[in-house]
Design a protein around this motif. Structure first.
Motif, mmCIF file in Angstrom:
data_model
loop_
_atom_site.group_PDB
_atom_site.id
_atom_site.type_symbol
_atom_site.label_atom_id
_atom_site.label_comp_id
_atom_site.label_asym_id
_atom_site.label_seq_id
_atom_site.Cartn_x
_atom_site.Cartn_y
_atom_site.Cartn_z
ATOM 1 N N MET A 1 31.617 -26.133 42.386
ATOM 2 C CA MET A 1 32.082 -25.099 43.411
ATOM 3 C C MET A 1 31.025 -25.138 44.495
ATOM 4 O O MET A 1 29.596 -25.443 44.109
ATOM 5 C CB MET A 1 31.995 -23.757 42.596
ATOM 6 C CG MET A 1 33.278 -23.486 42.295
ATOM 7 S SD MET A 1 33.339 -21.751 41.289
ATOM 8 C CE MET A 1 32.749 -20.696 42.770
ATOM 9 N N SER B 1 29.062 -23.915 38.225
ATOM 10 C CA SER B 1 29.291 -22.472 38.010
ATOM 11 C C SER B 1 28.220 -21.829 38.713
ATOM 12 O O SER B 1 27.364 -22.121 39.024
ATOM 13 C CB SER B 1 29.622 -22.499 36.433
ATOM 14 O OG SER B 1 28.198 -22.340 36.014
ATOM 15 N N ALA B 2 28.676 -20.382 38.564
ATOM 16 C CA ALA B 2 27.675 -19.384 39.062
ATOM 17 C C ALA B 2 26.541 -19.187 38.142
ATOM 18 O O ALA B 2 25.465 -19.019 38.518
ATOM 19 C CB ALA B 2 28.320 -17.807 38.842
ATOM 20 N N SER B 3 26.646 -19.540 36.663
ATOM 21 C CA SER B 3 25.856 -19.777 35.689
ATOM 22 C C SER B 3 24.737 -21.004 36.303
ATOM 23 O O SER B 3 23.429 -20.426 36.133
ATOM 24 C CB SER B 3 26.460 -19.903 34.402
ATOM 25 O OG SER B 3 27.097 -18.955 34.179
ATOM 26 N N GLU B 4 25.200 -21.808 36.558
ATOM 27 C CA GLU B 4 24.208 -23.009 36.809
ATOM 28 C C GLU B 4 23.586 -22.585 38.135
ATOM 29 O O GLU B 4 22.547 -22.884 38.079
ATOM 30 C CB GLU B 4 25.069 -24.396 36.929
ATOM 31 C CG GLU B 4 24.095 -25.608 37.055
ATOM 32 C CD GLU B 4 24.716 -26.979 37.628
ATOM 33 O OE1 GLU B 4 25.554 -26.927 38.396
ATOM 34 O OE2 GLU B 4 24.172 -27.772 37.076
ATOM 35 N N HIS C 1 22.732 -19.963 39.265
ATOM 36 C CA HIS C 1 21.728 -18.549 38.646
ATOM 37 C C HIS C 1 20.325 -19.734 38.395
ATOM 38 O O HIS C 1 19.283 -19.308 38.697
ATOM 39 C CB HIS C 1 22.076 -17.865 37.762
ATOM 40 C CG HIS C 1 21.081 -16.841 37.557
ATOM 41 N ND1 HIS C 1 20.759 -15.798 38.166
ATOM 42 C CD2 HIS C 1 19.921 -16.886 36.285
ATOM 43 C CE1 HIS C 1 19.720 -15.164 37.459
ATOM 44 N NE2 HIS C 1 19.268 -15.660 36.484
ATOM 45 N N GLU C 2 20.502 -20.605 37.436
ATOM 46 C CA GLU C 2 19.454 -21.191 37.045
ATOM 47 C C GLU C 2 18.770 -21.975 38.051
ATOM 48 O O GLU C 2 17.540 -22.020 37.911
ATOM 49 C CB GLU C 2 19.857 -22.361 35.852
ATOM 50 C CG GLU C 2 20.522 -21.699 34.505
ATOM 51 C CD GLU C 2 19.847 -20.861 33.908
ATOM 52 O OE1 GLU C 2 20.138 -19.751 33.707
ATOM 53 O OE2 GLU C 2 18.439 -21.331 33.510
ATOM 54 N N ILE C 3 19.405 -22.580 39.040
ATOM 55 C CA ILE C 3 19.017 -23.300 40.140
ATOM 56 C C ILE C 3 17.974 -22.480 40.895
ATOM 57 O O ILE C 3 16.741 -22.646 41.266
ATOM 58 C CB ILE C 3 19.904 -23.806 41.062
ATOM 59 C CG1 ILE C 3 20.767 -25.289 40.250
ATOM 60 C CG2 ILE C 3 19.383 -24.427 42.435
ATOM 61 C CD1 ILE C 3 21.993 -25.725 40.724
ATOM 62 N N LEU C 4 18.870 -21.519 41.400
ATOM 63 C CA LEU C 4 18.166 -20.403 42.429
ATOM 64 C C LEU C 4 16.777 -19.659 41.865
ATOM 65 O O LEU C 4 15.860 -19.610 42.366
ATOM 66 C CB LEU C 4 19.031 -19.409 43.090
ATOM 67 C CG LEU C 4 20.288 -19.998 43.550
ATOM 68 C CD1 LEU C 4 21.278 -18.944 44.069
ATOM 69 C CD2 LEU C 4 19.642 -20.531 45.003
ATOM 70 N N SER C 5 17.034 -19.157 40.485
ATOM 71 C CA SER C 5 15.927 -18.469 39.902
ATOM 72 C C SER C 5 14.777 -19.388 39.526
ATOM 73 O O SER C 5 13.727 -18.793 39.100
ATOM 74 C CB SER C 5 16.421 -17.861 38.730
ATOM 75 O OG SER C 5 16.936 -18.587 37.681
ATOM 76 N N ALA D 1 27.464 -14.469 36.170
ATOM 77 C CA ALA D 1 26.884 -15.563 35.596
ATOM 78 C C ALA D 1 26.581 -15.324 34.099
ATOM 79 O O ALA D 1 26.334 -13.956 33.722
ATOM 80 C CB ALA D 1 25.561 -16.118 36.116
ATOM 81 N N LEU E 1 14.167 -27.587 35.762
ATOM 82 C CA LEU E 1 13.668 -26.414 36.748
ATOM 83 C C LEU E 1 12.830 -25.397 35.811
ATOM 84 O O LEU E 1 12.259 -24.766 36.314
ATOM 85 C CB LEU E 1 15.001 -25.608 37.495
ATOM 86 C CG LEU E 1 15.532 -26.428 38.573
ATOM 87 C CD1 LEU E 1 16.513 -25.589 39.371
ATOM 88 C CD2 LEU E 1 14.411 -26.623 39.639
#
Lengths: 108, 108, 108, 108, 108, 108, 108, 108, 108, 108
Positions: free
Chosen positions: E1, E60-63, E65-69, F85, F104
């Motif tokens: 996505m 996904s939005a979950s992944e 989040h892991e990247i950005l955070s 998420a 990460l």
């Protein structure tokens, strides 16, 4: 020219009360001089807040800036200046009725 | 005095294109006369929108109202007038540096 | 290209006045050089606020970023850049009238 | 220059579906030509809405206005153009790294 | 996505410049790895601001989040994630055209 | 993926009640099929308003767009899609805990 | 009753990470107990942010306040509670269909 | 439960006055019955506007929706429902002091 | 009591000019009577807009509502009433300095 | 007169809990005296927040300011005062039905 000015004052909740009292006293003295000079016309508190509405007079926005930015409380102020124009229904207008420049014809 | 004016034009999507062309032609003619009279100084389109930013001059907010409310497109306009004050870094100031009224001392 | 830039300056109310005076002096010097280089065209104070509107010129938004982010006061700035497009009623246009790309036909 | 453009389309709920289909077909054809000409780079739908985000290229904001205001759906569009500047972390920059004008020194 | 992400960075004006330089260096290194891994697709500065727009990819939005955070600057970030959907006019779509689930029939 | 969707319905106050009843009946039928297909998980009314909050599932934002834009009431909808998420405290997570891409390290 | 709760967490960027880890651990333990007691139904992260959406259950807004204000992270929370009403299309309603009080007749 | 409800009424300026008078009469009759049934507790006009604030009672948000959406003026209403919780300083509380669920300990 | 009232007038761009002229004439006549009765104290146009700021007097918000909602242009008005409190720096206060109820001690 | 007052309390997350407990105790004592004096009529918590809605009575906005600015927690308050007018459907009106000044005729 007349201006409507909204002033929100952001004094820290734990600010030194004696220092604040001194600044407010200076502010009141300045306000009295500005009223006398015809710059400050009316001013009201917004109930419950460190905020006020005021009607001010100055020859231009530039002069108004000099007046407002010279106030003792100015560093703690969040100010919005609303320019005001003559209204045909004003019971006590300060500015004269403006001429319609270059024959534009009166607006609604 | 100089004013920064934002004008959003709300002409209906299905408005009559010929009528709009006539009104715009009148608007352009009026703008030319206002430019000549020194009231309209600069004007730019907001890219992609029926909206513009302009620098205007008038003796007061009252005169500015007469000018703007006399524009042919005015009934379809949503206007915001920002009053402008002299700035010490202005390369080409229109208004003179203001005096500090009643010895307020220069602002920051 | 020309840009309309709004700059709000968030200098703490209890900030060190001497430090601020030094930074402002550097800012004025830089502004003079930018005016000379043709990047700063006009700038006005928002009456009553540590805020200004300015007309700036740069070859692109990237160059404009380099200019603005190099200003001494930049760390205390909250900036909004409004891109500006040519307007048929502009009395003194800086940019030429754009060609309509790939025969799109002139907009309203 | 690259621009990020948000387009909200305000087509009436009871609008004529056939007319809309015709306009959308014209819009798609125009979009294809703009993509071919390198003006339209990427475009996505905002899920659930008649709204999109797009990356566009034009020599200036003036040219971008000509492009966008020439789109068949433009009269029903509420557009916001975000100017974009070069970023050091861009994996695939379109614009070159800008020079720091008049020795301003690199920004943060 | 694919996601459109707006990042505002709130680094204090008087923050330690050397510390910031170290964090930014870590951020650039991480961004390069994310670009290589296909997560970071494009990124631009908002001219004049510590703010950027970026096109990111994640399963996904979950992944996401892991990247950005996990970004070094994340604690100073104010982030908004805009989900992006396939658009029929996209010159270079990343995601395939979606099937219409349970015979809903294509939207406008 | 799960999405939180806010839907405001803008049906005119004087709209034809019988037509609305027909559309709502179609909408309920579609909602039942979407629930059965696992796309619609939960939905609630905002008390006092023609507005609702819903938890929806789709493989991507693109599929979600197809679902939502296929709803009979869609032309009268003002929709906002919030991507969701995975959360470590979710009592009943739909999506699995995401891997941290390229080492990460877990977010806060 | 069911409530949709948005929680923004404002933990300082330079906050003590070990202290935060302790508080988060307490928060997770409390969340588990609340889930077990049926108060916490679902919760998701807003991707990229210290923010979440949750579906909560309580007998009243007063009980919900006791629950939320008892959370370890509450002092750093900026919370918005959205009351939720029964919806005829809800696949898995928690609350029964309400009676129409004093013969008001069903709403649209 | 008690709710604070803000109601903005959007009746067209040129709406049929006789029709409005009929609807308002029905509304007043309904309000009287709701007051008698204990649902409507207090209601005030916002001075100068077709808008009001009211304190309402219902067993749940679902029942409140049935009540409000059954009002004759509802199709022209833009409503916001604020859920209300018990406050220790309330001189005349309607709801009892809530128990702290699962030993959470009293909130601030 | 004194109130600051902002009035935005939403007369359709294509509204019948003669009808508007009649209504405005009625409005001016009413304004004159209200000025005479001491209810309307000052009023200004917002430059460039069908909008005004006014200082009004009434015994209560209830009486102010009767006054404003009786104005001929009221059906086309979007009004905001700002309550005003006595200010120690007011050069020409209308209301007397209030007593501090139950020995609260003077505010800041 | 009656006023609807929204109070947001901005006590720092790491504020001294014992100091807060002392201030809250003073606040409760003051609230009890204000209730007894008829100034505080009703007050509710906004669930999940340090915020409340209250119905207050005072002879004027000036007196209300004295009351609110005398509260122990006032320095940490962000207050909004909504003036309230008599409503014909109020089951338990505090203020009498206002007379229509100078024969304006009842509003809608």
């Amino acid at each position: 020219m007349e201006f409507l000015v909204n002033i929100k004052i952001e004094w820290p909740a734990d600010g030194d009360p004696e220092r604040w009292a001194r600044i407010v006293a200076e502010e009141r003295a300045m306000a009295a001089r500005l009223a006398e000079a015809g710059h400050l016309v009316r001013i009201w508190r917004v109930p419950g807040r460190r905020e006020n509405w005021g009607v001010w007079r100055a020859s231009s926005a530039s002069e108004l800036h000099e007046i407002l930015s010279g106030l003792p409380v100015w560093p703690w102020m969040d100010l919005t200046v609303h320019p005001l124009a003559w209204h045909p229904a004003d019971p006590d207008p300060h500015d004269p009725r403006p001429e319609s420049p270059i024959g534009l014809g009166p607006a609604g």
